[in-house]
Design an enzyme around this catalytic site. Structure first.
Site, short mmCIF file in Angstrom:
data_model
loop_
_atom_site.label_atom_id
_atom_site.label_comp_id
_atom_site.label_asym_id
_atom_site.label_seq_id
_atom_site.Cartn_x
_atom_site.Cartn_y
_atom_site.Cartn_z
N LYS A 1 0.93 -1.21 -0.06
CA LYS A 1 0.07 0.03 -0.01
C LYS A 1 0.81 1.25 -0.01
CE LYS A 1 -3.98 1.99 2.17
NZ LYS A 1 -3.60 3.60 1.98
N GLU B 1 2.53 1.74 5.15
CA GLU B 1 1.21 1.77 5.28
C GLU B 1 0.39 0.67 5.24
OE1 GLU B 1 -1.23 4.97 4.20
OE2 GLU B 1 0.76 5.04 5.51
N HIS C 1 -21.71 -13.44 9.02
CA HIS C 1 -21.08 -14.58 8.53
C HIS C 1 -20.94 -15.53 9.66
CE1 HIS C 1 -20.86 -13.38 4.39
NE2 HIS C 1 -21.24 -12.20 4.50
N GLY D 1 -28.09 -13.84 -2.77
CA GLY D 1 -27.31 -13.37 -3.94
C GLY D 1 -27.60 -14.24 -5.23
N LYS D 2 -26.94 -15.14 -5.76
CA LYS D 2 -27.16 -15.80 -6.78
C LYS D 2 -27.26 -17.51 -6.39
CE LYS D 2 -23.27 -14.94 -8.87
NZ LYS D 2 -22.20 -15.23 -9.72
#
Length: 808
Positions: A227, A362, A621, A676-677
């Site tokens: 980063k 970072e 979750h 979702g799918k």
């Protein structure tokens, strides 16, 4: 005696075009150049800025990247700084008569003290030129002392580093680095030869942005990159270019003009390169980049993606393919130069992350290898930070009692939803120049009224300003009251408009509406625009659905998907709850793979769920095990994940086939629409097996199904294998993996809910996102038959083996 006395004595400035003025020292860094001089003998003149002059050596055969080569470098008289970029024809009869070509130019970085090196006869330095890069040594040959007035013979030797071993630069570079002219063209004073690109110049594209998370990604599916601490930039090459676009689409080509010639070496008609502009020539950090902008350089550019090349849009290609094209494009660029490729961390990234953090870096960016380039923020790119740094809007200043100090501190705010929220003050990190510059910028923005609601006890004496200036701030944490602790000012950010500044983590404000006993702040903040769901609506939904949700989610370690600003803001996964979370969201220590114990969140009641919502959580979750026996799973999950374009009817058919196959093996399951799918098939388990057994069995079932129906199903994650197929994701059945919790809202358009359904109603359902919060609350577990607890017995394993035998 003047350092330039010898130089001036040797030249008649009425007859030679060489400069007589001393020149001005560089504002930042030390400049360097090499001039290829066709005089009595062809040679290369090395110039190093030091102590107000250019230290000079004549390299008789030119520099070499071969570390075994020792090139003679004869010390000559010091030259004026104005000679740095000289190119032209020195007439006959003059000292040094012949043609001078500017062969390379850039910056140099001493690696040891220069005064000591000159005294001892050994200079060790790094070159940051267009052509010459890496580490070098100038070593005085025996027989002469550094102070001798007579000729000094030194040796120029390349150090063994990444830049060593390149092609012979003497043969490779035969034109001016500044004008593109040959010796003959310079002698005839021809016009400069500019590199031309005929391709259409690409326009600005909104860049892909990373989602903040607190854990490193799976190295099998992602690679990690550093980063960087600079300005995100898109470099457009083509007719009329190069052009530097900022993240928001501003043209900053003028600010980085010194960097643009470096792109001349790239062989293409047009391109759009994504990367980061950083401070160059060995300078580090965002403040150094700000100084470089003021000084006109030095700059560096780290490229990490390629969006288009020669008119072809590459954004729909996989990251691995785009990277391969970028590497090919960047091949002519010298290593350790102004243009660099972002290095990839392959394998386990933990050591790299620890090293970066120890070095006050970072952090890392994780990128999914098979993902396409998508503008905006998403989870294909993840950022893992070592420390807290963010942008805040300056809304005022506190007067200082110290003489000559224009202010004592700055008042800061952060946009949360549609409002600015006061987050405290910063009073350190300013040098005198920064304070004067800030004071001058704030003065015309002064206003009588406060642009943000803030306690009078904290802001008494503040002079308010219109919120237009954006400051980069380093800080320890945000307190429970939403205030910055140990804030340090780094610099201003001019690449990001104030109205686009968003706080990365939610700031808990004063008590708001109490839901499930939890004070929920900002209840009117819109999380989902359509259907309109506010933070308060979401908390009330989870309060109502908690009894049904806790049937499966209670006492399980959780991963939380947080969207503190709603669907339009940043999102990030969080495994380990940080400071500021309500006590109702409980924690349990779980030993990780490295042997270290880390805290995981879990819930036992509605207050715990709503407490997570207060901190911006939308999705929950869950592990496949309870917190009291994390090594013993009590549920298995098969996730049917369809490729793009497949109809939901095909997913339902696959779910029925998998259900029947499991029944043949002696196991019953129930279906969960993911929101979702896809569809999850869930098998309730008695806690009699470990994770290895569970994972092995699930892989076997998935493989069996894929072998039986290879044109419809696959058990491999590879995108290539998933084309027009449904992936049976069996990888959720390993320690630490999670699956969406039943009745969890999904952070997707429309706020769908992960919904348990009955097998006999599945055929009539039109999509995996068919249910919203109202329908979920009305239905609950109604009609859903969850089988009794089962286990993977010897008989089940033998049945799986027989099924494989039948296929083979």
């Amino acid at each position: 005696m003047s350092q330039l006395e010898t130089y001036l004595e040797k030249r008649d400035f009425d007859a030679t075009p060489e400069p007589s003025a001393a020149g001005a020292p560089s504002r930042l860094g030390l400049r360097y150049s090499i001039q290829n001089h066709r005089a009595t003998r062809l040679h290369w003149d090395l110039r190093l800025e030091w102590d107000g002059v250019l230290l000079s050596w004549a390299i008789t055969r030119g520099p070499s990247f071969d570390t075994a080569e020792k090139r003679l470098a004869v010390r000559t008289e010091d030259h004026p700084l104005s000679y740095l970029g000289f190119e032209g024809q020195i007439p006959p009869g003059n000292y040094g008569a012949g043609t001078v070509m500017l062969w390379d130019i850039g910056w140099w970085q001493p690696l040891d003290p220069v005064a000591r090196g000159l005294k001892k006869g050994h200079l060790h330095f790094r070159l940051h030129g267009r052509r010459m890069t890496g580490d070098w040594n100038l070593i005085l040959m025996k027989g002469r002392k550094p102070g001798d007035a007579k000729r000094q013979n030194w040796l120029l030797i390349k150090s063994d580093d990444e830049a060593a071993g390149q092609r012979d630069p003497v043969r490779r570079y035969t034109r001016s680095v500044a004008t593109g002219r040959t010796f003959d063209q310079i002698k005839k004073d021809d016009a400069p030869v500019r590199p031309q690109r005929d391709g259409r110049l690409p326009g600005h594209v909104a860049p892909q942005l990373a989602t903040l998370t607190d854990d490193l990604a799976d190295p099998d599916s992602h690679w990690h990159e550093l980063k960087l601490d600079g300005y995100r930039a898109l470099i457009a090459l083509g007719k009329g270019g190069p052009v530097v676009f900022t993240r928001s689409g501003l043209d900053w080509s003028d600010r980085f003009a010194a960097l643009l010639p470096s792109f001349d070496d790239l062989d293409c008609d047009s391109a759009l390169i994504d990367g980061e502009i950083v401070a160059g020539a060995g300078l580090q950090g965002f403040s150094a980049l700000q100084d470089a902008i003021k000084a006109g350089g030095p700059f560096g550019f780290v490229a990490f993606d390629l969006l288009s090349l020669n008119g072809d849009d590459l954004r729909d290609r996989k990251l691995t393919e785009r990277r391969k094209a970028l590497e090919k494009l960047m091949k002519p660029v010298p290593p350790m130069g102004a243009l660099q490729l972002s290095p990839i961390v392959e394998g386990d990234p933990q050591d790299a992350f620890d090293t970066v953090c120890r070095a006050q870096g970072e952090g890392l960016i994780a990128k999914r290898r098979d993902a396409r380039y998508r503008s905006g923020r998403g989870t294909d790119w993840l950022k893992i930070k070592c420390r807290r740094r963010a942008e805040f809007v300056i809304v005022g200043w506190q007067a200082s009692s110290a003489a000559g100090r224009p202010f004592a501190s700055l008042a800061l705010a952060a946009r949360e939803g549609g409002d600015l929220r006061y987050v405290g003050k910063v009073g350190t990190g300013f040098d005198e120049g920064a304070m004067d510059d800030l004071a001058a910028r704030m003065r015309p923005l002064t206003r009588k009224t406060a642009p943000v609601e803030a306690p009078k006890s904290e802001t008494r004496g503040v002079t308010w300003v219109t919120p237009q200036l954006v400051a980069e701030i380093d800080y320890a944490e945000l307190t429970a009251q939403g205030r910055l602790r140990h804030a340090v000012f780094l610099d201003l950010r001019e690449d990001k408009p104030a109205d686009q500044v968003r706080i990365e983590r939610e700031v808990p404000m004063s008590d708001g509406e109490r839901i499930a006993g939890i004070a929920v702040s900002s209840t009117d903040r819109v999380i989902f625009p359509r259907p309109r769901l506010t933070k308060g609506d979401l908390a009330r939904y989870y309060d109502r659905i908690a009894p049904a949700m806790l049937d499966e989610a209670a006492d399980r370690p959780l991963s939380l998907l947080r969207l503190p600003e709603g669907m339009e803001g940043e999102r990030f996964f969080q495994k380990h709850p940080g400071k500021g979370f309500p006590d109702a969201l409980k924690t349990v220590e779980i030993t990780e793979k490295d042997g270290e114990a880390e805290p995981y969140a879990y819930v036992t009641d509605a207050a715990g769920i709503v407490g997570a919502v207060q901190m911006g959580t939308v999705e929950f979750h869950i592990w496949g095990a309870r917190r009291d026996r994390v090594e013993r799973p009590d549920r298995l999950v098969f996730d049917l994940d369809p490729d793009e374009g497949l109809k939901f009817a095909e997913v339902k058919s696959a779910a029925t086939d998998l259900r029947d196959r499991l029944a043949d093996l002696g196991l019953a399951c129930w279906p969960l629409l993911t929101g979702g799918k896809g569809i999850h098939l869930v098998i309730p388990l008695r806690r009699t097996i470990g994770w290895d057994t569970a994972k092995l069995f699930c892989r076997g079932v998935a493989t069996l199904m894929a072998q039986h129906q290879p044109k419809r199903l696959t058990a491999q994650m590879s995108k290539a294998r998933r084309t027009d197929r449904i992936f049976i994701d069996w990888l959720r059945n390993e320690r630490g993996s999670t699956a969406i919790a039943p009745f969890s809202v999904r952070a997707r358009p429309g706020a769908p809910v992960a919904m348990p359904v009955a097998w006999d109603e599945l055929s009539g359902i039109r999509s995996a996102s068919a249910f919203g919060t109202d329908a979920a609350h009305e239905r609950g577990w109604q009609g859903v038959v969850r089988p009794e607890l089962q286990t993977i017995t010897q008989g089940v394993s033998e049945a799986l083996e027989r099924a494989f035998d039948e296929i083979s």
